[in-house]
Design a protein around this motif. Sequence first.
Motif, PDB file in Angstrom:
ATOM      1  N   ARG A 118       0.830  -1.204   0.000  1.00 43.36           N
ATOM      2  CA  ARG A 118       0.000   0.000   0.000  1.00 43.36           C
ATOM      3  C   ARG A 118       0.866   1.256   0.000  1.00 43.36           C
ATOM      4  N   GLN A 119       1.982   1.206   0.706  1.00 41.75           N
ATOM      5  CA  GLN A 119       2.886   2.358   0.692  1.00 41.75           C
ATOM      6  C   GLN A 119       3.447   2.593  -0.705  1.00 41.75           C
ATOM      7  N   VAL A 120       3.870   1.524  -1.360  1.00 42.11           N
ATOM      8  CA  VAL A 120       4.393   1.650  -2.724  1.00 42.11           C
ATOM      9  C   VAL A 120       3.319   2.228  -3.641  1.00 42.11           C
ATOM     10  N   ALA A 121       2.106   1.700  -3.547  1.00 43.10           N
ATOM     11  CA  ALA A 121       1.012   2.185  -4.389  1.00 43.10           C
ATOM     12  C   ALA A 121       0.747   3.661  -4.145  1.00 43.10           C
ATOM     13  N   LEU A 122       0.755   4.067  -2.872  1.00 42.69           N
ATOM     14  CA  LEU A 122       0.522   5.475  -2.549  1.00 42.69           C
ATOM     15  C   LEU A 122       1.620   6.355  -3.130  1.00 42.69           C
ATOM     16  N   GLY A 123       2.874   5.904  -2.996  1.00 42.23           N
ATOM     17  CA  GLY A 123       3.985   6.691  -3.522  1.00 42.23           C
ATOM     18  C   GLY A 123       3.938   6.846  -5.029  1.00 42.23           C
ATOM     19  N   LEU A 124       3.678   5.762  -5.743  1.00 38.21           N
ATOM     20  CA  LEU A 124       3.594   5.842  -7.204  1.00 38.21           C
ATOM     21  C   LEU A 124       2.398   6.681  -7.637  1.00 38.21           C
ATOM     22  N   ALA A 125       1.288   6.557  -6.913  1.00 41.94           N
ATOM     23  CA  ALA A 125       0.109   7.374  -7.233  1.00 41.94           C
ATOM     24  C   ALA A 125       0.421   8.855  -7.058  1.00 41.94           C
ATOM     25  N   ALA A 126       1.138   9.189  -5.987  1.00 43.52           N
ATOM     26  CA  ALA A 126       1.479  10.587  -5.746  1.00 43.52           C
ATOM     27  C   ALA A 126       2.357  11.147  -6.858  1.00 43.52           C
ATOM     28  N   VAL A 127       3.352  10.366  -7.300  1.00 45.65           N
ATOM     29  CA  VAL A 127       4.217  10.796  -8.406  1.00 45.65           C
ATOM     30  C   VAL A 127       3.396  11.034  -9.660  1.00 45.65           C
ATOM     31  N   ALA A 128       2.504  10.094  -9.997  1.00 42.33           N
ATOM     32  CA  ALA A 128       1.700  10.208 -11.212  1.00 42.33           C
ATOM     33  C   ALA A 128       0.718  11.373 -11.130  1.00 42.33           C
ATOM     34  N   LEU A 129       0.091  11.565  -9.987  1.00 38.61           N
ATOM     35  CA  LEU A 129      -0.902  12.630  -9.855  1.00 38.61           C
ATOM     36  C   LEU A 129      -0.256  14.008  -9.943  1.00 38.61           C
ATOM     37  N   ARG A 130       0.965  14.139  -9.456  1.00 40.64           N
ATOM     38  CA  ARG A 130       1.667  15.421  -9.598  1.00 40.64           C
ATOM     39  C   ARG A 130       1.931  15.746 -11.059  1.00 40.64           C
ATOM     40  N   GLN A 131       2.027  14.708 -11.890  1.00 39.66           N
ATOM     41  CA  GLN A 131       2.256  14.898 -13.334  1.00 39.66           C
ATOM     42  C   GLN A 131       0.950  15.072 -14.096  1.00 39.66           C
ATOM     43  N   HIS A 132      -0.172  15.116 -13.398  1.00 36.28           N
ATOM     44  CA  HIS A 132      -1.505  15.222 -14.016  1.00 36.28           C
ATOM     45  C   HIS A 132      -1.863  13.964 -14.800  1.00 36.28           C
ATOM     46  N   ASP A 133      -1.261  12.829 -14.433  1.00 31.58           N
ATOM     47  CA  ASP A 133      -1.628  11.562 -15.049  1.00 31.58           C
ATOM     48  C   ASP A 133      -2.855  10.986 -14.347  1.00 31.58           C
ATOM     49  N   ALA A 134      -3.496  10.028 -14.999  1.00 25.60           N
ATOM     50  CA  ALA A 134      -4.730   9.431 -14.475  1.00 25.60           C
ATOM     51  C   ALA A 134      -4.392   8.133 -13.753  1.00 25.60           C
ATOM     52  N   VAL A 135      -4.791   8.009 -12.486  1.00 26.38           N
ATOM     53  CA  VAL A 135      -4.475   6.859 -11.653  1.00 26.38           C
ATOM     54  C   VAL A 135      -5.746   6.065 -11.367  1.00 26.38           C
ATOM     55  N   THR A 136      -5.676   4.749 -11.630  1.00 30.26           N
ATOM     56  CA  THR A 136      -6.776   3.831 -11.333  1.00 30.26           C
ATOM     57  C   THR A 136      -6.261   2.750 -10.402  1.00 30.26           C
ATOM     58  N   LEU A 137      -6.983   2.464  -9.334  1.00 29.98           N
ATOM     59  CA  LEU A 137      -6.592   1.446  -8.364  1.00 29.98           C
ATOM     60  C   LEU A 137      -7.394   0.174  -8.606  1.00 29.98           C
ATOM     61  N   LEU A 138      -6.672  -0.943  -8.818  1.00 26.08           N
ATOM     62  CA  LEU A 138      -7.287  -2.223  -9.169  1.00 26.08           C
ATOM     63  C   LEU A 138      -6.810  -3.306  -8.210  1.00 26.08           C
ATOM     64  N   PRO A 139      -7.463  -3.501  -7.075  1.00 24.44           N
ATOM     65  CA  PRO A 139      -7.085  -4.608  -6.195  1.00 24.44           C
ATOM     66  C   PRO A 139      -7.531  -5.939  -6.773  1.00 24.44           C
ATOM     67  N   PHE A 140      -6.806  -7.009  -6.446  1.00 24.91           N
ATOM     68  CA  PHE A 140      -7.202  -8.321  -6.951  1.00 24.91           C
ATOM     69  C   PHE A 140      -6.894  -9.391  -5.923  1.00 24.91           C
ATOM     70  N   SER A 141      -7.669 -10.435  -5.950  1.00 20.78           N
ATOM     71  CA  SER A 141      -7.367 -11.699  -5.274  1.00 20.78           C
ATOM     72  C   SER A 141      -7.801 -12.795  -6.232  1.00 20.78           C
ATOM     73  N   ASP A 142      -9.068 -13.228  -6.120  1.00 17.86           N
ATOM     74  CA  ASP A 142      -9.588 -14.194  -7.094  1.00 17.86           C
ATOM     75  C   ASP A 142      -9.846 -13.536  -8.446  1.00 17.86           C
ATOM     76  N   GLY A 143     -10.013 -12.229  -8.468  1.00 19.18           N
ATOM     77  CA  GLY A 143     -10.228 -11.472  -9.695  1.00 19.18           C
ATOM     78  C   GLY A 143      -9.927 -10.016  -9.426  1.00 19.18           C
ATOM     79  N   ALA A 144      -9.912  -9.176 -10.468  1.00 19.57           N
ATOM     80  CA  ALA A 144      -9.597  -7.756 -10.314  1.00 19.57           C
ATOM     81  C   ALA A 144     -10.884  -6.954 -10.193  1.00 19.57           C
ATOM     82  N   ALA A 145     -10.842  -5.913  -9.373  1.00 23.45           N
ATOM     83  CA  ALA A 145     -11.983  -5.020  -9.196  1.00 23.45           C
ATOM     84  C   ALA A 145     -11.469  -3.592  -9.149  1.00 23.45           C
ATOM     85  N   VAL A 146     -12.322  -2.634  -9.431  1.00 28.48           N
ATOM     86  CA  VAL A 146     -11.935  -1.224  -9.406  1.00 28.48           C
ATOM     87  C   VAL A 146     -12.255  -0.660  -8.028  1.00 28.48           C
TER      88      VAL A 146
END
Length: 321
Positions: A129-157
């Motif tokens: 979760r820390q890694v995901a937060l850090g990468l999201a912060a880098v991307a959002l500062r660049q005005h990129d679009a971030v989508t979070l997709l957790p998965f176990s048996d399948g992927a969900a938004v």
Amino acid sequence: MIARWFRRRGVAMAVPMPIAGDADADDSWFDPAFLAGLERFSLRIADAQKGGRLADQRTPARGQGADFADFRSYTAGDDLRTIDWNLYRRLGKLFVRVFEERQDLPVYLLIDVSRSMVVETPPRLHAARQVALGLAAVALRQHDAVTLLPFSDGAAVAQRAVSGKSNIARVAQALATLRAEGRTGLTAAIRQIGAMRIRRGLLVIMSDFFDDDGIEATVAAMRGLRHRLLLVQMTKAHDADPTIAPALVGDVTLDDGEAEAGVPLTITPALTEAYLREWRAFNRQLTDFADGGSVGLLRIDSDGDVLEQMTAFFARGQLPW
């Protein structure tokens, strides 16, 4: 059962223990100093797919923008402001200036929330979760679009695409609400992502990459993706050296949190060596895939300082795009 175990968790637990689950739901992993430590880094690819919003990523598109790309002959309907009158005076022909159009990069964060990610203390999910937060912060500062997709048996938004640094709190909240459940279905989740009609971008996969289908099937599924890839392998020191786990002596029951019952084993030197061969082969296949396909590979020790490890990765310039 032993072969299946080698593909999955290795030496995650030597005795049955309760699943961490909601016990890891505190917000201690959300540290403003952590985000500040990543401010000088960026996520760039050579050519983002056109079709998005104007932003900072280079694309093959030509049109609006501040960076001059080329000249082309004037055609009826072109904006007269783009005509290069100096060329007209020299050549007697009309040419217009064409600019490089920069757009946003879709960043998809595929994060493993299977129960095996929380069976240890501290959980691998905590660091993921820390890694995901850090990468999201880098991307959002660049005005990129971030989508979070957790998965176990399948992927969900868990968080639909957002952009702009003001949305980091929304992503953090979505990450905080993730709960571990289900079995690891990494290969199936990758295939599911590949079948989605989404714009080509950067897909970040955060997992230990232990899947019942085996690393060969996982790598094959990743080869079929259209996206640029950054693999974040969540590790523990005892993955590579089970002899440092003091409980792995004699008769034990290994429990990865996903099987109905643990796996009873007697730890012997021969069994340990067989495991180590499987572990080295597993890691070698993941590394070879990354090296051979311009794929980023970031290995995170889940017990270590995540900021230090991410900073070292970015500072070494290990993004191959």
